[in-house]
Design a protein around this motif. Structure first.
Motif, PDB file in Angstrom:
ATOM      1  N   VAL A  91       1.048  -1.251   0.149  1.00 20.10           N
ATOM      2  CA  VAL A  91      -0.161   0.133   0.108  1.00 20.10           C
ATOM      3  C   VAL A  91       0.729   1.356   0.241  1.00 20.10           C
ATOM      4  O   VAL A  91       0.675   2.255  -0.861  1.00 20.10           O
ATOM      5  CB  VAL A  91      -0.956  -0.062   1.247  1.00 20.10           C
ATOM      6  N   GLN A 139      -3.600   6.872  -5.977  1.00 23.54           N
ATOM      7  CA  GLN A 139      -4.162   5.804  -5.268  1.00 23.54           C
ATOM      8  C   GLN A 139      -5.598   6.679  -4.626  1.00 23.54           C
ATOM      9  O   GLN A 139      -5.639   7.799  -4.265  1.00 23.54           O
ATOM     10  CB  GLN A 139      -3.710   5.357  -3.899  1.00 23.54           C
ATOM     11  N   ASP A 174      -5.286   2.087   3.780  1.00 21.56           N
ATOM     12  CA  ASP A 174      -5.317   2.433   2.436  1.00 21.56           C
ATOM     13  C   ASP A 174      -5.552   3.935   2.271  1.00 21.56           C
ATOM     14  O   ASP A 174      -5.375   4.617   1.389  1.00 21.56           O
ATOM     15  CB  ASP A 174      -6.570   1.451   1.810  1.00 21.56           C
TER      16      ASP A 174
END
Lengths: 72, 521
Positions: free
Chosen positions: B157, B166, B181
């Motif tokens: 991550v 992301q 995340d």
């Protein structure tokens, strides 16, 4: 009509009170100015309606979050 | 040649049947329950997110095995839908929790599917979009040490952060793993009524520390859009979340090795006379900087980050003559624009985003400095203010600064100043009445001249005279005289100036592509 407490977003000194109890105001209209960081920060009415109460006077020191007026 | 097509047809029919079974997810009734709560299923979300017909799934036929229930049918796709699709014709990778199955939690296969997708993202250079709902790790699996001790850590991550954009969408109760995340994502969006984010949910909190708190107060938008600032954008509905994600992706390159695409839609020579009305000349009067930013930037496109957090700064992706820029603007309407720890954190996160993805920074300064005082010190203004400053000075993208009315204190360097030593903005500009000093003139007077004022016959007259003196010594013209300010511009020319300066300073971008030293999280 529900009463709404209007709070100061800043700590500072009441610079000028622009309205009086009983006065009709629009949403977003400045009820008073608070001096903070050398600027005149307006405290605005959250709703269109009537000023019920002004709880401070020019020269008063206010805290962040302090109720300075009541509108409905 | 033998005619064996019957054999093939049977095999194909079987594959289709297995896929249909997996596509049923948790079943129609479970999906209806999601709908009843204002939510969509994983595949419905993906269908809205990507260009029509562009989604290709990986791992549809994976089956999660619940510990102690080996005789049961495996969990379809181990409760996560993974694959790739296109947004505006550009490929993205997507992992969507399946809330119709066991609250969207899965086991090791669930994690491995995401892991593989992230590896593809980093190796190939595609944005990674996570649609989260649930804790990611199934409770039964987490209570089996054989599984718990083999769950990989979060390094994949972190490895994506600053390499590919992301996105994290919080679309259900996300406790446990999803916060990692979210923290490493560049755009975190939360569904207003149904999104929740945190370490542990109310039940575990009550059992673990004896505290009773409802889920919205613990983990909803009030906590994360306003108090912690971890969420960049709160959306009223899931459709709005998806629209925001598509908008964000449109501003981004596919990876740190590319620049964002240019999209020209507005006149690059447009004058902005409205700025003279929007910004009061009297420095004591605050104003809303959002219309100022809208006037200066290309009309009709922009994405603001964290509007309800660190409100003395407005951080917004926008375009200037089609080129994506990151605007950091002082919002004097909130506490005179003073930069507190929250605003500094917000500014630093935004600088990291722009530096990573080759987006020039434009600072519109009108600020009285960092916030002093006991509360601010306790909020660690020393740390947050200086890390913001360091991030700005280290950023390698083109930087432009315009002082509109005021720039004071160390916050000057957090908002782009840096002198001739190649650290600050490529070009520093100011409006004609701007004042640039260590302390605001009015504050300087009562700090330094307190004794004189006390002794004066007419303190107000003396105060006025001293303030005027400091306004003169602090004038932007003196800055220009010594070349610390490289140009003074008329306010209505701000857009035109920024576009030309940006064009000048952006050529170096092609030589600075690729992941920068980690500024995340």
């Amino acid at each position: 009509m529900a009463k709404r407490e209007v709070t100061s977003e800043v700590a500072g000194m009441v610079w000028e009170v622009a309205v009086a109890a009983g006065q009709t105001v629009e949403a977003g209209e400045a009820l008073m100015l608070v001096e903070s960081m050398k600027m005149e920060i307006p405290i605005e009415s959250p709703v269109a309606g009537k000023v019920v109460e002004i709880r401070v006077a020019k020269g008063d020191v206010v805290d962040e979050g302090q109720t300075v007026a009541v509108v409905e | 040649m033998t005619d064996d097509t019957d054999g093939w047809q049977a095999a194909i029919d079987e594959l289709r049947a297995r896929k249909r079974q997996a596509l049923a997810q948790g079943g129609d009734a479970a999906i209806e329950r999601l709908h009843a709560r204002g939510k969509l299923s994983a595949r419905e979300r993906i269908a809205l997110l990507v260009d029509e017909g562009s989604f290709e799934e990986l791992g549809l036929l994976a089956e999660g095995q619940i510990p102690g229930r080996a005789d049961e049918k495996g969990v379809p796709a181990d409760a996560v839908v993974t694959g790739w699709g296109e947004i505006g014709g550009r490929r993205v990778l997507i992992a969507a929790d399946d809330g119709s199955i066991m609250g969207g939690a899965g086991g090791i296969l669930n994690i491995e599917k995401r892991f593989r997708l992230r590896r593809i993202a980093v190796e190939q250079g595609y944005p990674y979009i996570g649609l989260y709902e649930g804790s990611a790790i199934r409770f039964q699996d987490s209570m089996d040490a054989a599984i718990m001790t083999r769950i990989p850590a979060f390094k994949e991550v972190a490895d994506c952060a600053g390499v590919v954009p992301q996105v994290a969408a919080v679309l259900g109760p996300c406790f446990g793993r999803p916060p990692a995340d979210v923290v490493f994502s560049q755009f975190a969006v939360m569904a207003e009524k149904t999104g929740f984010l945190g370490l542990s949910g109310p039940t575990l909190v009550r059992g673990g520390i004896g505290e009773s708190v409802d889920i919205a107060e613990l983990a909803g938008p009030k906590m994360h859009a306003a108090l912690t600032g971890i969420i960049d954008h709160v959306a009223a509905t899931e459709q709005d979340c998806i629209d925001a994600i598509r908008t964000f992706i449109d501003f981004m390159p596919s990876s740190a090795w590319e620049r964002p695409e240019s999209r020209k839609s507005d006149d690059g020579e447009r004058s902005c006379p409205e700025l003279l009305k929007l910004v009061p000349h009297n420095v004591r009067k605050p104003y809303d900087v959002r219309p100022v930013v809208e006037a200066i930037c290309d009309r009709g496109c922009g994405l603001e980050f964290k509007p309800d957090f660190g409100r003395s700064l407005v951080t917004k992706l926008a375009r200037l003559n089609g080129e994506v820029v990151g605007i950091i603007a002082s919002q004097t309407k909130f506490r005179g624009g003073v930069i507190d720890a929250n605003a500094a954190f917000k500014g630093r996160r935004f600088v990291a985003l722009c530096d990573a993805f080759n987006i020039p920074l434009v600072f519109l300064q009108d600020q009285p400095g960092f916030l002093p005082g006991k509360d601010s010190e306790a909020a660690n203004i020393v740390y947050w203010g200086n890390t913001f400053l360091a991030a700005v000075q280290r950023a390698t993208v083109p930087k432009l600064t315009v002082v509109l009315r005021r720039g004071h204190g160390a916050a000057l360097w957090a908002m782009g100043f840096g002198g001739e030593y190649g650290e600050g903005a490529d070009i520093v500009a100011a409006w004609p009445s701007a004042i640039v000093t260590g302390t605001g003139p009015a504050s300087a007077v009562f700090t330094i001249h307190a004794k004189e004022l006390e002794a004066a016959e007419n303190p107000n007259a003396l105060r006025g005279k001293l303030e005027q003196q400091y306004n003169a010594t602090g004038s932007a013209y003196r800055g220009a005289m010594n070349f610390g300010i490289q140009t003074i511009i008329e306010p209505q020319d701000t857009r035109r100036f920024l576009i030309r300066a940006l064009s000048l300073a952006s050529r170096k971008l092609t030589r600075k592509l690729g992941p920068k030293p980690q500024l995340f999280p």
